[in-house]
Write an enzyme that holds these catalytic residues in place. Structure first.
Site, PDB file in Angstrom:
ATOM      1  N   ASN A 130     -59.704   1.591   7.472  1.00 28.95           N
ATOM      2  CA  ASN A 130     -58.643   1.433   7.431  1.00 28.95           C
ATOM      3  C   ASN A 130     -57.455   2.468   8.296  1.00 28.95           C
ATOM      4  O   ASN A 130     -58.223   3.311   8.395  1.00 28.95           O
ATOM      5  CB  ASN A 130     -57.665   1.484   5.492  1.00 28.95           C
ATOM      6  N   HIS A 168     -54.760   5.585   8.846  1.00 31.89           N
ATOM      7  CA  HIS A 168     -53.652   6.149   7.809  1.00 31.89           C
ATOM      8  C   HIS A 168     -53.051   7.044   8.624  1.00 31.89           C
ATOM      9  O   HIS A 168     -53.739   7.624   9.251  1.00 31.89           O
ATOM     10  CB  HIS A 168     -54.280   6.152   6.469  1.00 31.89           C
ATOM     11  N   ASN A 217     -50.722  -1.230  15.520  1.00 33.67           N
ATOM     12  CA  ASN A 217     -52.656  -1.514  16.028  1.00 33.67           C
ATOM     13  C   ASN A 217     -52.803  -2.313  16.426  1.00 33.67           C
ATOM     14  O   ASN A 217     -54.071  -2.612  17.582  1.00 33.67           O
ATOM     15  CB  ASN A 217     -52.329  -0.162  14.713  1.00 33.67           C
TER      16      ASN A 217
HETATM   17  C1  GAR Z   1     -49.008   2.568  10.847  1.00 34.76           C
HETATM   18  O1  GAR Z   1     -48.466   3.696  10.976  1.00 34.76           O
HETATM   19  C2  GAR Z   1     -49.694   2.851  10.071  1.00 34.76           C
HETATM   20  O2  GAR Z   1     -50.600   3.724   9.763  1.00 34.76           O
HETATM   21  C3  GAR Z   1     -49.776   2.530   8.479  1.00 34.76           C
HETATM   22  O3  GAR Z   1     -48.699   1.569   8.716  1.00 34.76           O
HETATM   23  C4  GAR Z   1     -48.336   1.547   9.918  1.00 34.76           C
HETATM   24  C5  GAR Z   1     -48.560  -0.163  10.612  1.00 34.76           C
HETATM   25  O4  GAR Z   1     -47.393  -0.370  11.926  1.00 34.76           O
HETATM   26  N1  GAR Z   1     -50.291   2.498   7.149  1.00 34.76           N
HETATM   27  C6  GAR Z   1     -50.388   2.754   6.012  1.00 34.76           C
HETATM   28  O5  GAR Z   1     -49.558   3.612   5.985  1.00 34.76           O
HETATM   29  C7  GAR Z   1     -52.203   2.340   5.312  1.00 34.76           C
HETATM   30  N2  GAR Z   1     -51.529   3.408   3.960  1.00 34.76           N
HETATM   31  P1  GAR Z   1     -48.041  -1.549  12.808  1.00 34.76           P
HETATM   32  O6  GAR Z   1     -47.538  -2.581  11.584  1.00 34.76           O
HETATM   33  O7  GAR Z   1     -47.110  -1.447  13.912  1.00 34.76           O
HETATM   34  O8  GAR Z   1     -49.594  -1.135  13.989  1.00 34.76           O
END
Ligand code: GAR
Length: 197
Positions: free
Chosen positions: A108, A110, A14
């Site tokens: 955030n 999610h 992200n």
């Molecule tokens: C993503 O899918 C994000 O939506 C999730 O962690 C992942 C991080 O991926 N966040 C949560 O679950 C928060 N509750 P990334 O490090 O590749 O961006």
């Protein structure tokens, strides 16, 4: 210019989506001034380095107690003087001192359509495991403001994603990222940057 700090814990795809949107000119008037990770081994820190962005690690493990970490985390944010704090896969519960200092300035991402599959214990792959267990046909992602609760703040953007026959949690996670998260996170930041102008 909207100054943003991006907080990460893991892979940082992200974060990469935000960097790419700025580089391609899709996301205007936004600057990533610092990346903060709680995990020294997060690949996200590598991504920050490759993009020439300052990356710092503030790990709860390096402090005597939670209060000391909370203070250091707030200091780490303040030093960067951000207009907006973006939690992009940040798996630390945001301390109250930070929420009070930056009320309405923390967002955030999610990986579900809130209010489904959210709240305490719902993070990362776990969210997709539960969605598949329940047998939903549509899932997606949500960008929301952060308040004292877990995934309870006002919603900024959501995008739906189809669940397909034979999906595993990993396959679904990848589709939700590609079709929703990497799109609505930069778009939400862009929306906030426009409103600031
Ligand atoms: C993503 O899918 C994000 O939506 C999730 O962690 C992942 C991080 O991926 N966040 C949560 O679950 C928060 N509750 P990334 O490090 O590749 O961006």
């Amino acid at each position: 210019m909207l100054r943003i700090v991006v907080c990460v814990s893991g892979g940082g795809t992200n974060l990469q989506a935000i960097i790419d949107s700025i580089d391609s000119g899709k996301l205007e008037d936004v600057e990533i001034v610092r990346v903060i990770s709680n995990n020294p081994n997060a690949y996200a820190l590598e991504r920050a380095k490759n993009a020439g962005i300052e990356g710092v690690c503030i790990s709860p493990k390096s402090f005597e107690n939670r209060e000391a970490f909370n203070e250091a985390f707030l200091e780490g944010l303040k030093e960067a003087n951000p207009d907006l704090i973006v939690l992009a896969g940040f798996l630390v519960v945001i301390p109250l001192n930070v929420i009070e200092t930056y009320r309405g300035k923390i967002i955030n991402i999610h990986p579900s359509l809130i209010p489904s599959f959210c709240g305490t214990g719902f993070y990362g792959l776990k969210v997709h495991e539960e969605a598949l267990k329940r047998g939903v046909k549509i899932t997606g992602a949500t960008v929301h403001f952060v308040d004292e609760g877990t995934d309870t703040g006002p919603i900024i953007m959501q995008k739906a994603v189809e669940v397909k026959e034979g999906d595993t949690p990993k396959i679904l996670q990848q589709r939700v990222m590609e079709e929703a998260e990497w799109i609505i996170l930069p778009e939400s930041i862009g929306k906030i940057a426009k409103e600031k102008k």
